[in-house]
Write a protein that holds these residues in place. Structure first.
Motif: not given
Length: 288
Positions: A1-6, A226-230, A242-252, A274-280
């Motif tokens: 599990s990863i908590v990411l501060f952007l 704006q808001i950030l989403l995963s 393509v947006v993956k579960p380890w990506d962050i998109v910005v909604f403007d 280097e976030l590329t797997t389902s565990g990340e």
């Protein structure tokens, strides 16, 4: 599990939303509700004449203001202070929903005068503005789209800094909160008000902008609306691909609420970190 501060280094933009032409004066048909019932009590009442910024009525976060477009061409101004830096406000006006013939337009202005955001017709003919703000003094301007007014042109103005909530449970299907139908790709805004009431709003309708997967994380993105989403699973979104579960998109967002409009931008491509797997998959995001 990863908590990411952007830390999103995106420019702060001043946006004034232009109002489109409306074809004739008519009230829209009501479909599914996008908000919980309007508060049945106010804790503040408009004091005329408040038709300039210098005469604006004071409000605070969580206040419910009772107002009226008393005459044709009336303009009402309200003033509030944002204590946090940055903070977030939701300006929600109820008119049509309480039986008023008013077609409200709401604008947010900063202390220097420029308009930061305006909204018309987010929830049927009622309006809603969301914005991130730095600490300071701000003004809310309320008018009728048609410059009409009269004894029955009543409205409620609700100012809050809501909690944004998305139910990300798998296989949720459809559910309701306070009578509002929602799915796991939607975001609801919840506010406790100074009247003792609670207010729920469909803040972000995912299907309006192409999201059909669970929204797993939400964060504000500075003072620019704006808001950030995963997301819980891979999904192709307009303008970013393509947006993956380890990506962050910005909604403007150009429009938040039961009618949601806006553009997607990249916040972070997880693969570059280097976030590329389902565990990340991302379990939390924030902006500071």
């Amino acid at each position: 599990s990863i908590v990411l501060f952007l830390l999103a280094a995106l420019p702060v933009m001043t946006v004034a939303l232009a109002q489109g032409e409306q074809p004739g004066k008519q009230l829209p048909a009501v479909t599914e509700p996008g908000e919980s019932q309007a508060p049945d009590a106010y804790n503040l009442y408009e004091v005329e004449s408040n038709n300039t910024r210098a005469l604006a009525d004071m409000m605070g976060l969580r206040d419910v203001m009772g107002g009226k477009m008393g005459v044709a061409g009336d303009v009402d101004y309200f003033k509030f202070n944002m204590p946090d830096d940055p903070g977030y406000v939701l300006i929600d006006i109820e008119a049509y929903s309480i039986g008023s013939p008013m077609d409200p337009v709401v604008c947010l202005e900063n202390s220097g005068g420029p308009t930061l955001a305006c909204n018309d017709d987010t929830d049927t003919v009622d309006s809603l503005v969301y914005r991130g703000l730095y600490a300071g003094t701000y003004y809310i301007k309320v008018v009728d789209y048609w410059d009409d007014g009269g004894a029955d042109y009543n409205y409620e103005l609700i100012l809050s800094s809501p909690l944004l909530i998305s139910a990300s449970a798998a296989n949720l299907g459809s559910a309701t909160v306070a009578g509002i139908p929602f799915k796991s790709e939607d975001i609801l805004a919840h506010s406790d008000l100074n009247t003792g009431a609670q207010k729920w709003v469909m803040f972000f309708d995912g299907s309006d902008v192409g999201i059909t997967k669970n929204v797993t994380n939400i964060a504000m993105n500075g003072a620019d609306g704006q808001i950030l989403l995963s997301l819980a699973a891979n999904l192709t979104l307009p303008s970013v691909g393509v947006v993956k579960p380890w990506d962050i998109v910005v909604f403007d967002g150009s429009k938040y609420g039961p009618t949601t409009e806006g553009t997607f931008l990249w916040g972070m491509v997880g693969g570059t970190q280097e976030l590329t797997t389902s565990g990340e998959k991302l379990d939390g995001i924030d902006n500071f």
